[in-house]
Design a protein around this motif. Sequence first.
Motif, PDB file in Angstrom:
ATOM      1  N   GLU A 130       2.679  -4.729   0.113  1.00  0.00           N
ATOM      2  CA  GLU A 130       3.688  -4.056   0.897  1.00  0.00           C
ATOM      3  C   GLU A 130       3.614  -2.526   0.787  1.00  0.00           C
ATOM      4  O   GLU A 130       4.120  -1.809   1.851  1.00  0.00           O
ATOM      5  CB  GLU A 130       4.998  -4.605   0.465  1.00  0.00           C
ATOM      6  CG  GLU A 130       5.195  -6.110   1.044  1.00  0.00           C
ATOM      7  CD  GLU A 130       5.039  -6.377   2.360  1.00  0.00           C
ATOM      8  OE1 GLU A 130       5.737  -5.546   3.276  1.00  0.00           O
ATOM      9  OE2 GLU A 130       4.307  -7.265   2.922  1.00  0.00           O
ATOM     10  N   THR A 131       3.378  -2.153  -0.216  1.00  0.00           N
ATOM     11  CA  THR A 131       3.766  -0.587  -0.258  1.00  0.00           C
ATOM     12  C   THR A 131       2.777   0.446  -0.651  1.00  0.00           C
ATOM     13  O   THR A 131       2.926   1.552  -0.530  1.00  0.00           O
ATOM     14  CB  THR A 131       4.690  -0.434  -1.661  1.00  0.00           C
ATOM     15  OG1 THR A 131       4.116  -0.895  -2.803  1.00  0.00           O
ATOM     16  CG2 THR A 131       6.158  -1.210  -1.378  1.00  0.00           C
ATOM     17  N   LEU A 132       1.781  -0.125  -1.127  1.00  0.00           N
ATOM     18  CA  LEU A 132       0.661   0.795  -1.444  1.00  0.00           C
ATOM     19  C   LEU A 132      -0.499   1.109  -0.433  1.00  0.00           C
ATOM     20  O   LEU A 132      -0.806   0.028   0.270  1.00  0.00           O
ATOM     21  CB  LEU A 132      -0.163   0.296  -2.728  1.00  0.00           C
ATOM     22  CG  LEU A 132       0.399   0.321  -3.962  1.00  0.00           C
ATOM     23  CD1 LEU A 132      -0.267  -0.001  -5.073  1.00  0.00           C
ATOM     24  CD2 LEU A 132       1.346   1.715  -4.279  1.00  0.00           C
ATOM     25  N   ASP A 133      -1.328   2.096  -0.040  1.00  0.00           N
ATOM     26  CA  ASP A 133      -2.312   2.486   0.751  1.00  0.00           C
ATOM     27  C   ASP A 133      -3.556   1.746   0.076  1.00  0.00           C
ATOM     28  O   ASP A 133      -4.025   2.381  -0.936  1.00  0.00           O
ATOM     29  CB  ASP A 133      -2.338   3.849   0.905  1.00  0.00           C
ATOM     30  CG  ASP A 133      -3.454   4.239   1.590  1.00  0.00           C
ATOM     31  OD1 ASP A 133      -4.126   3.417   2.447  1.00  0.00           O
ATOM     32  OD2 ASP A 133      -4.017   5.449   1.604  1.00  0.00           O
ATOM     33  N   ILE A 134      -3.989   0.701   0.524  1.00  0.00           N
ATOM     34  CA  ILE A 134      -4.846  -0.141   0.070  1.00  0.00           C
ATOM     35  C   ILE A 134      -6.153  -0.424   1.164  1.00  0.00           C
ATOM     36  O   ILE A 134      -5.828  -0.722   2.260  1.00  0.00           O
ATOM     37  CB  ILE A 134      -4.495  -1.449  -0.754  1.00  0.00           C
ATOM     38  CG1 ILE A 134      -3.779  -2.304   0.460  1.00  0.00           C
ATOM     39  CG2 ILE A 134      -3.804  -1.099  -2.067  1.00  0.00           C
ATOM     40  CD1 ILE A 134      -3.319  -3.626  -0.189  1.00  0.00           C
ATOM     41  N   VAL A 135      -7.544  -0.717   0.403  1.00  0.00           N
ATOM     42  CA  VAL A 135      -8.556  -0.755   1.447  1.00  0.00           C
ATOM     43  C   VAL A 135      -8.571  -2.286   1.540  1.00  0.00           C
ATOM     44  O   VAL A 135      -8.108  -3.323   0.888  1.00  0.00           O
ATOM     45  CB  VAL A 135      -9.696  -0.155   0.951  1.00  0.00           C
ATOM     46  CG1 VAL A 135      -9.606   1.306   0.981  1.00  0.00           C
ATOM     47  CG2 VAL A 135     -10.058  -0.610  -0.287  1.00  0.00           C
ATOM     48  N   PHE A 136      -9.215  -3.045   2.596  1.00  0.00           N
ATOM     49  CA  PHE A 136      -9.662  -4.206   2.800  1.00  0.00           C
ATOM     50  C   PHE A 136      -9.947  -5.105   1.865  1.00  0.00           C
ATOM     51  O   PHE A 136      -9.294  -6.118   1.762  1.00  0.00           O
ATOM     52  CB  PHE A 136     -10.737  -4.448   4.062  1.00  0.00           C
ATOM     53  CG  PHE A 136     -10.568  -5.834   4.692  1.00  0.00           C
ATOM     54  CD1 PHE A 136      -9.353  -6.106   5.510  1.00  0.00           C
ATOM     55  CD2 PHE A 136     -11.905  -6.520   4.723  1.00  0.00           C
ATOM     56  CE1 PHE A 136      -9.475  -7.310   6.036  1.00  0.00           C
ATOM     57  CE2 PHE A 136     -11.766  -7.790   5.261  1.00  0.00           C
ATOM     58  CZ  PHE A 136     -10.698  -8.370   6.027  1.00  0.00           C
ATOM     59  N   PRO A 137     -10.984  -4.893   1.131  1.00  0.00           N
ATOM     60  CA  PRO A 137     -11.230  -5.916  -0.202  1.00  0.00           C
ATOM     61  C   PRO A 137     -10.048  -5.841  -1.253  1.00  0.00           C
ATOM     62  O   PRO A 137      -9.917  -6.907  -1.852  1.00  0.00           O
ATOM     63  CB  PRO A 137     -12.547  -5.070  -0.685  1.00  0.00           C
ATOM     64  CG  PRO A 137     -13.010  -4.293   0.457  1.00  0.00           C
ATOM     65  CD  PRO A 137     -12.069  -3.931   1.147  1.00  0.00           C
TER      66      PRO A 137
END
Length: 182
Positions: A130-137
């Motif tokens: 919900e809160t972090l800037d994460i990549v697809f994998p």
Amino acid sequence: MTEVAPVPAASVILLRGNPYEVLMIRRHAKASFVPNAWVFPGGAVDAADARATTLETMRAAAARELFEETSISTDPEQLVWTSHWITPEGLPKRFDTYFFLARAADGAEATIDRNEAVDVVWITPAEAIETLDIVFPTLKNLEAIAGFPSIEALLDSRRGADIQPTRPRMLMVGGKRTFVLP
């Protein structure tokens, strides 16, 4: 354009607590791969990681990278293989990454080196999504581990699992890169 071969890599999804949290590190803004993104500790396999089998090599690399990036040690033999992702063709940097689950020792605290990582957080998988800037994998691995009643239930569900490579495809939609699973 010449196709780029994927570099062998390994990452650790380190878990602690009840309800359990996962250790995430934020990559440096000047990182050559996914700058500013929150990721699991990990990186490319080194020659010194070489072992008798690919899985043992990946475990050694994952444990080494975890220690280098967070100062947390783990026994490579205790790492539970949970997924295998290969970066899509068409990108300038590609990785062939094994992801492992591990339980952190009681009281384990991460210390980052400030070179590759600039921040660290223990966070529940749902909060990370919900809160972090994460990549697809990272997103897909977080989704896969969310909702288990305990760390042990999660680890038990993955021990001996048949892990097949996940090969997302990259599409351009509205001028932006989008990743989809086949």
